[in-house]
Design a protein around this motif. Structure first.
Motif, PDB file in Angstrom:
ATOM      1  N   VAL A 155       0.839  -1.221   0.088  1.00  0.00           N
ATOM      2  CA  VAL A 155      -0.233   0.119   0.016  1.00  0.00           C
ATOM      3  C   VAL A 155       0.955   1.159  -0.057  1.00  0.00           C
ATOM      4  O   VAL A 155       2.029   1.298   0.697  1.00  0.00           O
ATOM      5  CB  VAL A 155      -0.762  -0.005   1.286  1.00  0.00           C
ATOM      6  N   LEU A 156       0.534   2.129  -0.693  1.00  0.00           N
ATOM      7  CA  LEU A 156       1.270   3.633  -0.916  1.00  0.00           C
ATOM      8  C   LEU A 156       0.227   4.618  -0.773  1.00  0.00           C
ATOM      9  O   LEU A 156      -0.775   4.623  -0.616  1.00  0.00           O
ATOM     10  CB  LEU A 156       1.924   3.838  -2.233  1.00  0.00           C
ATOM     11  N   CYS A 157       0.830   5.771   0.054  1.00  0.00           N
ATOM     12  CA  CYS A 157       0.041   6.939   0.006  1.00  0.00           C
ATOM     13  C   CYS A 157      -0.163   7.569  -1.442  1.00  0.00           C
ATOM     14  O   CYS A 157       0.555   7.304  -2.336  1.00  0.00           O
ATOM     15  CB  CYS A 157       0.773   8.107   0.846  1.00  0.00           C
ATOM     16  N   ASP A 158      -1.201   8.117  -1.655  1.00  0.00           N
ATOM     17  CA  ASP A 158      -1.594   8.877  -2.971  1.00  0.00           C
ATOM     18  C   ASP A 158      -0.419   9.891  -3.413  1.00  0.00           C
ATOM     19  O   ASP A 158       0.193  10.452  -2.543  1.00  0.00           O
ATOM     20  CB  ASP A 158      -2.872   9.410  -2.951  1.00  0.00           C
ATOM     21  N   SER A 159      -0.038   9.918  -4.598  1.00  0.00           N
ATOM     22  CA  SER A 159       0.998  10.742  -4.600  1.00  0.00           C
ATOM     23  C   SER A 159       0.587  12.184  -4.715  1.00  0.00           C
ATOM     24  O   SER A 159       1.494  13.159  -4.621  1.00  0.00           O
ATOM     25  CB  SER A 159       1.235  10.934  -6.514  1.00  0.00           C
ATOM     26  N   THR A 160      -0.750  12.620  -4.444  1.00  0.00           N
ATOM     27  CA  THR A 160      -0.971  14.089  -4.135  1.00  0.00           C
ATOM     28  C   THR A 160      -0.901  14.495  -2.986  1.00  0.00           C
ATOM     29  O   THR A 160      -0.751  15.624  -2.522  1.00  0.00           O
ATOM     30  CB  THR A 160      -2.717  14.212  -4.406  1.00  0.00           C
ATOM     31  N   VAL A 161      -0.289  13.563  -1.907  1.00  0.00           N
ATOM     32  CA  VAL A 161      -0.115  13.987  -0.544  1.00  0.00           C
ATOM     33  C   VAL A 161       1.252  13.686  -0.313  1.00  0.00           C
ATOM     34  O   VAL A 161       1.931  13.004  -0.860  1.00  0.00           O
ATOM     35  CB  VAL A 161      -0.857  13.057   0.489  1.00  0.00           C
ATOM     36  N   PRO A 162       2.088  14.322   0.685  1.00  0.00           N
ATOM     37  CA  PRO A 162       3.353  14.389   0.814  1.00  0.00           C
ATOM     38  C   PRO A 162       3.987  13.179   0.892  1.00  0.00           C
ATOM     39  O   PRO A 162       5.128  12.839   0.304  1.00  0.00           O
ATOM     40  CB  PRO A 162       3.391  15.205   2.193  1.00  0.00           C
ATOM     41  N   ALA A 166       6.791  11.624  -1.760  1.00  0.00           N
ATOM     42  CA  ALA A 166       8.270  11.319  -1.224  1.00  0.00           C
ATOM     43  C   ALA A 166       8.521   9.634  -1.463  1.00  0.00           C
ATOM     44  O   ALA A 166       9.671   9.335  -1.721  1.00  0.00           O
ATOM     45  CB  ALA A 166       8.558  11.240   0.275  1.00  0.00           C
ATOM     46  N   ALA A 167       7.377   8.958  -1.347  1.00  0.00           N
ATOM     47  CA  ALA A 167       7.653   7.643  -1.613  1.00  0.00           C
ATOM     48  C   ALA A 167       8.086   7.297  -3.149  1.00  0.00           C
ATOM     49  O   ALA A 167       8.873   6.556  -3.500  1.00  0.00           O
ATOM     50  CB  ALA A 167       6.422   6.598  -1.395  1.00  0.00           C
TER      51      ALA A 167
END
Length: 269
Positions: A155-162, A166-167
């Motif tokens: 699972v990754l954070c969405d690219s719109t959030v920091p 960063a990921a």
């Protein structure tokens, strides 16, 4: 002494008494002004302050909020934690807030570009990434490349959030392409997927791995140095309680604030 002279003297005496009374009244008025509440305790924090802060700041800011309320009786710190982009959109859309603490300069810029900040934001901490795995790291994840294994649920954070931006920066530095099972809107949601065993691994901030305790295990990777996030904080232009907001920002940036933040795993700016 003639009647005319006596009348003149009485008039002068009355005028003198009147002037003295006027001076005394003026002095009393000035004294009363200096004792008014507005002058008795200039700049003393009071009332409620609303802080919009990145989700990764939840534990450390909650601690600082308690310290602030203890130091200044009668104050109350209300927090709204979430993805920095969502918080920035709320602020520019008119949501009432006094302070904004973002997880990246890019999301803070959304607020400053719209004229919603009262001054220049200040970087108060930095944060870097780790891979969060299940306790004991049963899948033996040791690098970003391991996240590409077939059957591994990432699972990754969405690219719109920091945390997502960063990921992606770290993955690009490692020349790795990962296809996650989901994208999450803030770092806590991404981490929670691993905590609930709905995912095997996620790329999150090391502060969130630390806050989760034994619920996850953190794996460091060298490319995290390529994706360190600066965290800026700013007083907002339409703050309803600017003096108290300034005092909270001062606590965050103080030695005491740094101790709480670095204890949570943040890096000094």
């Amino acid at each position: 002494m003639t009647r005319s002279a006596r009348a003149t003297r009485r008039a002068l005496r009355a005028a003198g008494v009147g002037a003295a009374a006027l001076l005394a009244l003026s002095a009393c008025s000035a004294s009363g002004s200096s004792d008014s509440p507005a002058h008795a305790a200039p700049g003393k924090p009071s009332g409620e302050v609303t802080v919009f802060a990145a989700a990764s700041l939840k534990e450390s800011f909650t601690t600082l909020g308690r310290k602030f309320e203890e130091r200044y009786p009668g104050t109350k710190v209300t927090f709204s934690f979430g993805g920095s982009d969502s918080l920035a959109a709320g602020i520019t859309g008119g949501a009432p807030a006094d302070v904004f603490a973002a997880a990246s300069p890019k999301t803070m810029k959304i607020v400053t570009d719209r004229g919603n900040a009262a001054g220049a934001p200040a970087t108060f901490v930095r944060n870097r990434l780790e891979i969060a795995t299940l306790p004991g790291n049963p899948d033996k994840v040791a690098s970003l490349k391991d996240l590409t294994r077939s059957g591994l649920k990432v699972v990754l954070c969405d690219s719109t959030v920091p945390c997502g931006a960063a990921a992606q920066k770290a993955l690009d530095a490692a020349h790795v392409e990962v296809t996650p099972v989901s994208y999450e809107q803030d770092v806590k949601s991404a981490l929670n997927k691993v905590v609930l065993k709905e995912a095997d691994a996620s790329v999150v901030y090391r502060t969130d791995v630390k806050a989760a305790g034994g619920k996850v295990e953190g794996v460091e990777f060298p490319q995290s140095a390529e994706a360190v996030n600066d965290y800026p904080i700013a007083l907002l232009k339409n703050a309803r309680n600017a003096e108290t907001a300034k005092a909270f920002i001062a606590l965050v940036r103080s030695a005491e604030g740094r101790e709480v933040l670095t204890g949570a795993g943040f890096l000094q700016p």
